[in-house]
Design a protein around this motif. Structure first.
Motif, PDB file in Angstrom:
ATOM      1  N   THR A   1       0.868  -1.180   0.000  1.00 26.86           N
ATOM      2  CA  THR A   1       0.000   0.000   0.000  1.00 26.86           C
ATOM      3  C   THR A   1       0.901   1.225   0.000  1.00 26.86           C
ATOM      4  OG1 THR A   1      -0.147  -0.313   2.384  1.00 26.86           O
ATOM      5  CG2 THR A   1      -2.092  -0.889   1.106  1.00 26.86           C
TER       6      THR A   1
ATOM      7  N   LYS B   1      -7.237   4.776   3.610  1.00 25.26           N
ATOM      8  CA  LYS B   1      -7.793   3.824   4.577  1.00 25.26           C
ATOM      9  C   LYS B   1      -8.361   2.602   3.859  1.00 25.26           C
ATOM     10  CE  LYS B   1      -9.449   5.564   8.978  1.00 25.26           C
ATOM     11  NZ  LYS B   1     -10.560   6.203   9.654  1.00 25.26           N
ATOM     12  N   ASN B   2      -9.098   2.863   2.787  1.00 20.14           N
ATOM     13  CA  ASN B   2      -9.679   1.760   2.018  1.00 20.14           C
ATOM     14  C   ASN B   2      -8.595   0.915   1.349  1.00 20.14           C
ATOM     15  OD1 ASN B   2     -12.154   2.644   2.793  1.00 20.14           O
ATOM     16  ND2 ASN B   2     -12.803   3.390   0.794  1.00 20.14           N
ATOM     17  N   SER B   3      -7.554   1.571   0.882  1.00 18.44           N
ATOM     18  CA  SER B   3      -6.438   0.824   0.272  1.00 18.44           C
ATOM     19  C   SER B   3      -5.859  -0.147   1.301  1.00 18.44           C
ATOM     20  CB  SER B   3      -5.327   1.773  -0.191  1.00 18.44           C
ATOM     21  OG  SER B   3      -5.828   2.699  -1.109  1.00 18.44           O
ATOM     22  N   ASN B   4      -5.673   0.346   2.541  1.00 21.14           N
ATOM     23  CA  ASN B   4      -5.115  -0.504   3.594  1.00 21.14           C
ATOM     24  C   ASN B   4      -6.053  -1.659   3.927  1.00 21.14           C
ATOM     25  OD1 ASN B   4      -2.731   0.950   3.925  1.00 21.14           O
ATOM     26  ND2 ASN B   4      -3.692   2.415   5.295  1.00 21.14           N
ATOM     27  N   ALA B   5      -7.350  -1.377   3.945  1.00 28.70           N
ATOM     28  CA  ALA B   5      -8.330  -2.422   4.267  1.00 28.70           C
ATOM     29  C   ALA B   5      -8.313  -3.505   3.191  1.00 28.70           C
ATOM     30  CB  ALA B   5      -9.717  -1.807   4.387  1.00 28.70           C
TER      31      ALA B   5
ATOM     32  N   LYS C   1       4.398  -1.447   3.182  1.00 23.80           N
ATOM     33  CA  LYS C   1       4.229  -0.095   2.643  1.00 23.80           C
ATOM     34  C   LYS C   1       5.301   0.100   1.574  1.00 23.80           C
ATOM     35  CE  LYS C   1       1.345   1.146   5.954  1.00 23.80           C
ATOM     36  NZ  LYS C   1      -0.056   1.148   5.595  1.00 23.80           N
TER      37      LYS C   1
ATOM     38  N   PRO D   1      -8.910   3.660  -4.316  1.00 29.15           N
ATOM     39  CA  PRO D   1      -8.080   2.791  -3.483  1.00 29.15           C
ATOM     40  C   PRO D   1      -7.065   2.061  -4.370  1.00 29.15           C
ATOM     41  CG  PRO D   1     -10.364   2.584  -2.848  1.00 29.15           C
ATOM     42  CD  PRO D   1     -10.348   3.441  -4.080  1.00 29.15           C
TER      43      PRO D   1
END
Lengths: 192, 196
Positions: free
Chosen positions: A87, A112-116, A136, A148
């Protein structure tokens, strides 16, 4: 969603062996992933479906123009084994100017959505007994994507090249990634 | 019958050609040796400025995909920009050892560093630093993280770092990791934790 098989054309990416290039492995995995997503009812398009080069900035522009629900870049690299799921890291807290975000921080509102999604993909890979790492990265062009964005990288050491080329592994990875994306989509949709 | 004086002239000419040939071959060999020695030496040691110090350097180890702090001796000037260059070269010197924990191309070096506003550092690398770098997300990240973290440890007050290649901006180091951005040290600290 948009699947981006990294590299292409003159940009070979990692040269694993005289005739084994990252650009070909990424295209192969991207096609498998598209099929797996379509089988789950998720519309997926490849940024390139043959061997040609697209500059990194242009990849971000093409993706952003289509306003996809997810951008996923496919890579293949060394060293290691399994799959690394990346991410983006944003350069710093970036302020929008008159409603416009700096190009380098286009990812900020959806990070946040990318991480989820990356978390869900990593979990699915592990469930299928594929070694997976959630990491990361300052990987272009993730920061420039307004949707995302994640990247998946099939990893292998040069001595273990056959595993990267194996259709079985590529299919298993594509299945797990598609399954993770489908789950994340349901969860994120439910939260809304 | 060839006249004697003509035979003598031809003999002298042949001998001269032979001697010149041997001289040219010897000269070429000696130049090649000098060039190879120069390349193998990797980063040229800066002229010894400042006093010798034991400094921390964050070294990349490809074999186990890890970054580890090591101590090394380096001549560290007082000026912050020269100190930054010395610290960066101390890291690269680790990679030019044989066997190398993280091989870089011959000629991978720091050309210069420019300090802007006391907190931003522009690092100008040589072309082989990027042109000869292995293409890999992880390996490219390890190189940049080891250099930036070493800078942070040895030149306090730096908060942003940007890399140039031979005086010009470049999109990525070797096809993956971003070179267009200014790296924020806080973000790089976060990344370094992943390689502990």
């Amino acid at each position: 969603m948009i699947i981006d098989p990294s590299h292409g054309g003159d940009d070979k990416g990692v040269v694993f062996a005289p005739h084994v290039f990252e650009k070909d492995l990424t295209l192969s995995v991207a096609r498998l992933l598209r099929k797996e997503l379509q089988d789950r009812g998720i519309a997926a398009h490849l940024l390139r479906d043959s061997d040609f080069s697209i500059p990194l900035e242009r990849r971000a522009e093409l993706c952003n123009q289509q306003r996809p629900s997810l951008y996923i870049a496919v890579h293949a690299g060394e060293p290691g084994k399994g799959v690394r799921v990346y991410t983006p890291i944003l350069p710093a807290a970036q302020q929008s100017v008159n409603g416009f975000l700096p190009w380098e921080a286009a990812q900020a509102p959806v990070l946040k959505n990318s991480n989820a999604i990356a978390g869900a993909v990593t979990r699915e890979l592990k469930k299928k007994d594929i070694k997976a790492l959630d990491m990361k990265a300052f990987l272009r062009p993730l920061n420039n994507i307004v949707a995302p964005a994640i990247a998946v990288e099939l990893a292998a050491d040069r001595s273990d090249l056959h595993s990267l080329e194996s259709a079985r592994l590529q299919t298993a990875v594509a299945t797990a990634v598609a399954s993770g994306i489908a789950q994340a989509r349901n969860q994120l949709g439910a939260r809304k | 019958m060839i006249p004697r004086h003509f035979q003598i002239t031809i003999s002298f000419l042949l001998a001269a050609i032979l001697i010149a040939g041997i001289f040219i071959i010897t000269l070429r060999h000696s130049e090649e040796t000098k060039t190879q020695q120069g390349l193998a030496a990797g980063p040229q040691a800066p002229e010894a400025q400042g006093k010798e110090e034991t400094i921390p350097v964050l070294v990349a180890y490809d074999e186990d995909m890890a970054l580890r702090w090591r101590k090394t001796e380096a001549f560290m000037p007082d000026e912050r920009d020269l100190r930054a260059r010395a610290a960066l070269r101390a890291v690269l010197a680790q990679y030019q050892q044989s066997p190398s924990p993280h091989p870089l191309a011959n000629g991978a070096d720091i050309k210069d560093v420019y300090l802007l506003n006391d907190d931003t550092l522009l690092v100008d690398t040589t072309a082989p630093f990027a042109d000869g770098h292995p293409s890999s997300v992880v390996l490219e990240e390890m190189t940049l993280t080891s250099l930036i973290e070493t800078l942070a440890a040895n030149v306090p007050g730096i908060t942003r770092v940007k890399f140039l290649v031979d005086g010009k901006e470049r999109q990525t180091l070797a096809g993956h990791v971003d070179l267009m951005n200014f790296y924020q040290l806080s973000a790089v600290h976060e990344l370094a934790k992943e390689f502990e």
